[in-house]
Design a protein around this motif. Sequence first.
Motif, PDB file in Angstrom:
ATOM      1  N   THR A 162      45.254  22.691  25.927  1.00 59.21           N
ATOM      2  CA  THR A 162      46.215  21.864  25.798  1.00 59.21           C
ATOM      3  C   THR A 162      46.238  20.398  27.476  1.00 59.21           C
ATOM      4  OG1 THR A 162      48.228  22.913  27.708  1.00 59.21           O
ATOM      5  CG2 THR A 162      47.754  23.966  25.432  1.00 59.21           C
ATOM      6  N   MET A 168      44.349  27.529  24.541  1.00 60.49           N
ATOM      7  CA  MET A 168      45.254  28.450  23.187  1.00 60.49           C
ATOM      8  C   MET A 168      44.215  29.278  23.376  1.00 60.49           C
ATOM      9  SD  MET A 168      45.648  24.552  21.074  1.00 60.49           S
ATOM     10  CE  MET A 168      47.239  25.533  20.450  1.00 60.49           C
ATOM     11  N   VAL A 194      44.817  30.288  19.805  1.00 58.01           N
ATOM     12  CA  VAL A 194      44.597  30.469  18.874  1.00 58.01           C
ATOM     13  C   VAL A 194      43.105  29.607  18.889  1.00 58.01           C
ATOM     14  CG1 VAL A 194      45.088  29.609  15.944  1.00 58.01           C
ATOM     15  CG2 VAL A 194      47.137  30.546  17.890  1.00 58.01           C
ATOM     16  N   ASN A 222      43.396  27.477  11.437  1.00 52.53           N
ATOM     17  CA  ASN A 222      43.851  28.093  13.351  1.00 52.53           C
ATOM     18  C   ASN A 222      43.247  29.452  12.228  1.00 52.53           C
ATOM     19  OD1 ASN A 222      45.530  26.280  14.403  1.00 52.53           O
ATOM     20  ND2 ASN A 222      47.142  26.786  12.707  1.00 52.53           N
ATOM     21  N   TYR A 238      44.207  33.162  14.244  1.00 50.39           N
ATOM     22  CA  TYR A 238      44.770  34.208  14.980  1.00 50.39           C
ATOM     23  C   TYR A 238      43.775  35.593  15.301  1.00 50.39           C
ATOM     24  CZ  TYR A 238      48.398  31.011  14.335  1.00 50.39           C
ATOM     25  OH  TYR A 238      49.159  29.968  14.048  1.00 50.39           O
ATOM     26  N   MET A 292      51.359  31.281  19.313  1.00 52.13           N
ATOM     27  CA  MET A 292      51.852  29.493  18.458  1.00 52.13           C
ATOM     28  C   MET A 292      52.906  29.283  19.680  1.00 52.13           C
ATOM     29  SD  MET A 292      50.437  26.379  17.736  1.00 52.13           S
ATOM     30  CE  MET A 292      48.853  27.005  16.278  1.00 52.13           C
ATOM     31  N   GLY A 351      56.477  28.282  14.982  1.00 55.21           N
ATOM     32  CA  GLY A 351      55.651  28.467  16.304  1.00 55.21           C
ATOM     33  C   GLY A 351      54.926  29.891  15.350  1.00 55.21           C
TER      34      GLY A 351
END
Length: 219
Positions: free
Chosen positions: A57, A63, A65, A126, A128, A134, A194
Amino acid sequence: MQYLFDDFEDDTHRRTGSEALCADAVLLRGFASAEDKAVLDAVKRVVADAPFRRMTTPGGFRMSVAMTNCGPLGWVTDRRGYRYAAVDSDSGKPWPAMPQVLQSLAGRAAEAAGFADFVPDACLINRYEPGARMSLHQDKDEQDFGQPIVSVSLGLPAVFLFGGLRREDKALRVQLLHGDVVVWGGTARLRYHGIAPLKNGSHPLTDDCRINLTFRKAA
Ligand code: SIN
Ligand code: FE2
Protein backbone atom coordinates in the motif's frame (compact mmCIF):
# COMPACT_ATOMS: atom_id res chain seq x y z
CA MET A 1 -36.71 -8.52 -4.56
CA GLN A 2 -36.12 -8.73 -0.86
CA TYR A 3 -33.66 -6.78 1.22
CA LEU A 4 -30.96 -8.83 2.83
CA PHE A 5 -29.94 -8.72 6.48
CA ASP A 6 -27.31 -10.67 8.35
CA ASP A 7 -29.21 -13.90 8.94
CA PHE A 8 -27.23 -16.12 6.61
CA GLU A 9 -27.04 -19.15 8.89
CA ASP A 10 -29.07 -21.24 6.49
CA ASP A 11 -28.14 -20.42 2.93
CA THR A 12 -29.22 -23.70 1.40
CA HIS A 13 -32.67 -22.42 0.45
CA ARG A 14 -31.46 -19.44 -1.53
CA ARG A 15 -28.69 -20.51 -3.84
CA THR A 16 -30.04 -18.65 -6.86
CA GLY A 17 -32.08 -15.56 -7.49
CA SER A 18 -31.32 -11.94 -6.87
CA GLU A 19 -31.42 -9.94 -3.69
CA ALA A 20 -31.13 -6.18 -3.42
CA LEU A 21 -28.46 -5.12 -0.92
CA CYS A 22 -29.67 -1.53 -1.23
CA ALA A 23 -30.76 0.69 -4.11
CA ASP A 24 -28.52 0.02 -7.15
CA ALA A 25 -26.70 -2.95 -5.55
CA VAL A 26 -27.68 -6.54 -6.29
CA LEU A 27 -26.46 -9.92 -5.17
CA LEU A 28 -26.94 -12.49 -7.93
CA ARG A 29 -26.83 -15.80 -6.07
CA GLY A 30 -25.03 -18.53 -8.02
CA PHE A 31 -24.90 -16.47 -11.21
CA ALA A 32 -21.44 -17.82 -12.14
CA SER A 33 -21.94 -21.39 -10.86
CA ALA A 34 -22.70 -23.00 -14.21
CA GLU A 35 -19.47 -21.66 -15.73
CA ASP A 36 -17.24 -21.98 -12.66
CA LYS A 37 -14.75 -24.40 -14.22
CA ALA A 38 -14.37 -22.34 -17.40
CA VAL A 39 -13.84 -19.19 -15.34
CA LEU A 40 -11.23 -20.84 -13.11
CA ASP A 41 -9.45 -22.28 -16.17
CA ALA A 42 -9.30 -18.77 -17.59
CA VAL A 43 -7.88 -17.50 -14.29
CA LYS A 44 -5.19 -20.22 -14.42
CA ARG A 45 -4.16 -19.08 -17.89
CA VAL A 46 -3.89 -15.48 -16.73
CA VAL A 47 -1.90 -16.47 -13.65
CA ALA A 48 0.56 -18.47 -15.78
CA ASP A 49 1.51 -15.17 -17.50
CA ALA A 50 0.98 -12.79 -14.59
CA PRO A 51 1.45 -14.62 -11.27
CA PHE A 52 -0.30 -13.55 -8.08
CA ARG A 53 1.73 -11.15 -5.96
CA ARG A 54 1.14 -9.32 -2.70
CA MET A 55 1.35 -5.60 -3.39
CA THR A 56 2.33 -2.80 -1.03
CA THR A 57 0.00 0.00 0.00
CA PRO A 58 1.08 3.65 -0.30
CA GLY A 59 1.48 3.57 3.50
CA GLY A 60 4.03 0.73 3.20
CA PHE A 61 1.92 -2.24 4.30
CA ARG A 62 1.99 -5.51 2.38
CA MET A 63 -1.57 -6.56 1.47
CA SER A 64 -2.74 -9.93 2.77
CA VAL A 65 -4.64 -10.53 -0.48
CA ALA A 66 -2.54 -11.65 -3.47
CA MET A 67 -3.48 -9.99 -6.77
CA THR A 68 -3.05 -10.06 -10.50
CA ASN A 69 -4.96 -8.55 -13.42
CA CYS A 70 -6.11 -9.16 -16.95
CA GLY A 71 -7.45 -6.81 -19.59
CA PRO A 72 -6.04 -3.54 -21.01
CA LEU A 73 -5.67 -2.03 -17.53
CA GLY A 74 -4.68 -3.52 -14.19
CA TRP A 75 -5.22 -2.07 -10.74
CA VAL A 76 -1.96 -1.74 -8.83
CA THR A 77 -0.66 -0.28 -5.60
CA ASP A 78 2.84 0.52 -4.39
CA ARG A 79 4.59 3.26 -2.45
CA ARG A 80 3.62 5.72 -5.22
CA GLY A 81 -0.11 5.15 -4.76
CA TYR A 82 -3.15 3.34 -6.14
CA ARG A 83 -3.67 3.48 -9.90
CA TYR A 84 -4.39 1.62 -13.11
CA ALA A 85 -1.46 0.55 -15.28
CA ALA A 86 -1.32 -1.09 -18.71
CA VAL A 87 1.95 -2.88 -17.91
CA ASP A 88 2.65 -5.49 -15.23
CA SER A 89 5.74 -4.08 -13.52
CA ASP A 90 6.82 -7.61 -12.48
CA SER A 91 7.13 -8.80 -16.08
CA GLY A 92 7.48 -5.50 -17.95
CA LYS A 93 4.75 -6.76 -20.31
CA PRO A 94 1.10 -5.71 -20.78
CA TRP A 95 -1.36 -7.57 -18.56
CA PRO A 96 -2.77 -10.73 -20.21
CA ALA A 97 -5.82 -10.14 -22.40
CA MET A 98 -9.17 -10.54 -20.69
CA PRO A 99 -10.46 -14.02 -21.63
CA GLN A 100 -13.79 -13.87 -23.49
CA VAL A 101 -15.49 -16.07 -20.88
CA LEU A 102 -14.71 -13.45 -18.21
CA GLN A 103 -15.71 -10.44 -20.29
CA SER A 104 -18.97 -12.14 -21.21
CA LEU A 105 -19.80 -13.15 -17.63
CA ALA A 106 -19.25 -9.58 -16.42
CA GLY A 107 -21.48 -8.12 -19.13
CA ARG A 108 -24.30 -10.58 -18.47
CA ALA A 109 -24.15 -10.07 -14.71
CA ALA A 110 -24.25 -6.28 -15.09
CA GLU A 111 -27.21 -6.60 -17.43
CA ALA A 112 -29.05 -8.90 -15.01
CA ALA A 113 -28.51 -6.26 -12.31
CA GLY A 114 -29.94 -3.51 -14.51
CA PHE A 115 -26.74 -2.01 -15.94
CA ALA A 116 -26.79 -2.50 -19.71
CA ASP A 117 -23.77 -2.37 -22.02
CA PHE A 118 -21.06 -2.87 -19.40
CA VAL A 119 -17.74 -3.51 -21.18
CA PRO A 120 -14.97 -3.78 -18.57
CA ASP A 121 -11.38 -2.85 -19.45
CA ALA A 122 -9.95 -4.11 -16.16
CA CYS A 123 -10.31 -7.34 -14.24
CA LEU A 124 -8.58 -7.48 -10.86
CA ILE A 125 -8.12 -11.04 -9.63
CA ASN A 126 -7.85 -11.35 -5.85
CA ARG A 127 -6.71 -14.49 -4.05
CA TYR A 128 -7.57 -14.81 -0.36
CA GLU A 129 -5.93 -17.45 1.80
CA PRO A 130 -7.25 -18.09 5.31
CA GLY A 131 -6.75 -14.95 7.40
CA ALA A 132 -6.53 -12.64 4.38
CA ARG A 133 -8.89 -9.67 4.45
CA MET A 134 -9.68 -6.46 2.66
CA SER A 135 -10.42 -3.47 4.80
CA LEU A 136 -13.30 -1.10 4.03
CA HIS A 137 -12.55 1.04 0.98
CA GLN A 138 -14.24 2.75 -1.94
CA ASP A 139 -13.44 1.88 -5.56
CA LYS A 140 -12.61 5.35 -6.81
CA ASP A 141 -9.58 5.07 -9.07
CA GLU A 142 -11.82 4.80 -12.15
CA GLN A 143 -12.67 7.70 -14.50
CA ASP A 144 -16.43 7.25 -14.76
CA PHE A 145 -18.48 6.45 -11.66
CA GLY A 146 -21.48 6.00 -13.99
CA GLN A 147 -20.06 2.52 -14.72
CA PRO A 148 -20.84 -0.29 -12.24
CA ILE A 149 -18.58 -2.75 -10.45
CA VAL A 150 -19.08 -6.49 -11.02
CA SER A 151 -17.58 -8.79 -8.39
CA VAL A 152 -17.49 -12.59 -8.80
CA SER A 153 -16.78 -14.95 -5.88
CA LEU A 154 -15.32 -18.45 -6.31
CA GLY A 155 -14.09 -21.04 -3.86
CA LEU A 156 -14.24 -20.60 -0.10
CA PRO A 157 -17.05 -18.48 1.34
CA ALA A 158 -16.37 -15.00 2.64
CA VAL A 159 -18.19 -12.33 4.58
CA PHE A 160 -18.62 -9.25 2.37
CA LEU A 161 -18.90 -6.01 4.30
CA PHE A 162 -21.13 -3.59 2.45
CA GLY A 163 -21.18 -0.18 4.04
CA GLY A 164 -22.51 3.23 3.16
CA LEU A 165 -21.10 6.29 1.47
CA ARG A 166 -19.24 7.32 4.63
CA ARG A 167 -16.59 5.14 6.23
CA GLU A 168 -18.36 5.25 9.59
CA ASP A 169 -21.70 4.00 8.22
CA LYS A 170 -22.65 0.58 9.55
CA ALA A 171 -21.82 -2.20 7.10
CA LEU A 172 -24.10 -5.09 6.17
CA ARG A 173 -22.44 -8.49 6.54
CA VAL A 174 -23.33 -10.67 3.56
CA GLN A 175 -22.03 -14.17 3.09
CA LEU A 176 -20.72 -14.69 -0.44
CA LEU A 177 -20.53 -18.27 -1.68
CA HIS A 178 -18.94 -19.94 -4.68
CA GLY A 179 -20.61 -18.63 -7.83
CA ASP A 180 -22.18 -15.53 -6.27
CA VAL A 181 -21.89 -12.21 -8.10
CA VAL A 182 -22.39 -8.76 -6.59
CA VAL A 183 -23.03 -5.76 -8.83
CA TRP A 184 -23.15 -2.19 -7.57
CA GLY A 185 -23.42 1.10 -9.44
CA GLY A 186 -25.56 4.22 -9.68
CA THR A 187 -26.25 5.68 -6.23
CA ALA A 188 -24.35 2.73 -4.64
CA ARG A 189 -21.21 3.09 -6.78
CA LEU A 190 -19.07 4.70 -4.08
CA ARG A 191 -20.21 2.62 -1.13
CA TYR A 192 -17.49 1.40 1.20
CA HIS A 193 -16.93 -2.36 1.05
CA GLY A 194 -14.47 -4.99 2.21
CA ILE A 195 -13.97 -8.63 3.15
CA ALA A 196 -13.72 -10.00 6.71
CA PRO A 197 -10.74 -12.29 7.47
CA LEU A 198 -11.21 -15.52 5.48
CA LYS A 199 -11.95 -18.62 7.53
CA ASN A 200 -10.10 -21.90 7.02
CA GLY A 201 -11.72 -24.38 4.71
CA SER A 202 -11.39 -26.49 1.63
CA HIS A 203 -13.20 -26.17 -1.67
CA PRO A 204 -13.16 -28.80 -4.43
CA LEU A 205 -12.23 -26.28 -7.14
CA THR A 206 -9.93 -23.84 -5.34
CA ASP A 207 -8.48 -25.89 -2.44
CA ASP A 208 -7.85 -23.60 0.49
CA CYS A 209 -8.56 -20.22 -1.01
CA ARG A 210 -11.15 -17.80 -2.31
CA ILE A 211 -10.80 -16.18 -5.72
CA ASN A 212 -12.56 -12.89 -6.42
CA LEU A 213 -12.78 -11.24 -9.83
CA THR A 214 -13.56 -7.54 -9.79
CA PHE A 215 -14.49 -6.10 -13.18
CA ARG A 216 -14.37 -2.38 -13.82
CA LYS A 217 -14.44 0.13 -16.61
CA ALA A 218 -11.41 2.10 -15.48
CA ALA A 219 -10.63 4.46 -18.38
C1 SIN B 1 -12.38 -5.70 -3.80
O1 SIN B 1 -13.11 -4.84 -3.30
O2 SIN B 1 -11.45 -5.43 -4.58
C2 SIN B 1 -12.59 -7.16 -3.52
C3 SIN B 1 -13.91 -7.54 -2.94
C4 SIN B 1 -14.02 -9.04 -2.81
O3 SIN B 1 -13.00 -9.72 -2.67
O4 SIN B 1 -15.15 -9.56 -2.81
FE1 FE2 C 1 -13.19 -2.80 -3.98
